[in-house]
Scaffold this motif. Structure first.
Motif, PDB file in Angstrom:
ATOM      1  N   ASN A 175      32.372  37.456  28.771  1.00 37.22           N
ATOM      2  CA  ASN A 175      33.139  38.207  29.416  1.00 37.22           C
ATOM      3  C   ASN A 175      32.755  36.452  31.169  1.00 37.22           C
ATOM      4  O   ASN A 175      33.612  37.375  31.552  1.00 37.22           O
ATOM      5  N   GLU A 235      39.879  41.625  31.217  1.00 41.60           N
ATOM      6  CA  GLU A 235      40.501  42.538  31.510  1.00 41.60           C
ATOM      7  C   GLU A 235      40.090  43.069  33.242  1.00 41.60           C
ATOM      8  O   GLU A 235      39.453  43.542  33.607  1.00 41.60           O
ATOM      9  N   ASN A 236      41.941  43.930  33.750  1.00 43.17           N
ATOM     10  CA  ASN A 236      41.432  43.983  35.003  1.00 43.17           C
ATOM     11  C   ASN A 236      40.850  43.649  36.098  1.00 43.17           C
ATOM     12  O   ASN A 236      39.777  44.567  36.496  1.00 43.17           O
ATOM     13  N   ASN A 237      40.559  42.686  35.452  1.00 44.41           N
ATOM     14  CA  ASN A 237      39.970  41.958  36.947  1.00 44.41           C
ATOM     15  C   ASN A 237      40.455  42.207  38.644  1.00 44.41           C
ATOM     16  O   ASN A 237      41.508  41.443  38.482  1.00 44.41           O
TER      17      ASN A 237
END
Length: 189
Positions: free
Chosen positions: A5, A19-21
């Protein structure tokens, strides 16, 4: 499916994987020197030269006092610090004004505004900081409220810096603040 990641970029910029960072990046570099854009200085010079006031054609350098002595004689304290704060841009302004066709006109108009304020100073027995502050305010008012000001995107801080630099330039040419009379000496104080 991702094995990691983490992400790396070649230019050391921020990279995000997944995702959703959410990334928040604040960089405050107090030591970074701010250089005013040449176009901003030129634009402010142009605005001053175009101020609609009558001015005296005499452009003399007959009295060119030592700067610090002149500040002391005119009871200037705050603006010594202000001019010192912006003095790193003096060479740039001087260079720009060497090729600026309306330099003499601009200096004369700044001097004319100064002389109008100097009358009030004399009547009310005010200090030199009052004169310089009023001159700054008058120049900024004339520049910022001119109808054609919207042609160039300038930050308020850039306008202030350019005005201070131009005022300092005009001061160094002995066009604002009273020159020290020849009979005045430090021994008289």
């Amino acid at each position: 499916m991702s094995l990691s990641n983490n992400a790396k970029s070649g230019d050391n910029s921020v990279s995000v994987s997944g995702e959703n960072n959410q990334v928040t990046f604040n960089s405050f570099n107090e030591n970074k020197l701010h250089i005013l854009k040449r176009t901003a200085i030129f634009e402010i010079c142009q605005r001053i030269a175009n101020i609609q006031i009558d001015y005296d054609d005499e452009y003399s350098i007959q009295h060119n006092s030592d700067w610090m002595d002149k500040f002391a004689y005119n009871n200037v304290n705050t603006y010594v610090e202000i001019f010192d704060n912006y003095s790193d841009g003096y060479d740039e302004v001087s260079e720009i004004l060497q090729s600026y066709l309306n330099k003499t006109k601009m200096v004369k108009k700044v001097r004319t505004l100064y002389l109008e304020i100097e009358k009030v100073r004399f009547e009310r027995e005010l200090d030199g900081d009052y004169v310089l502050d009023q001159l700054f305010k008058k120049l900024k008012e004339e520049i910022c409220y001119s109808a054609s000001f919207n042609t160039v995107d300038l930050l308020d801080e850039d306008v202030d810096e350019a005005i201070y630099l131009i005022m300092f330039y005009v001061f160094t040419k002995c066009k604002i603040l009273k020159p020290i009379p020849e009979e005045f000496s430090e021994d008289d104080n």
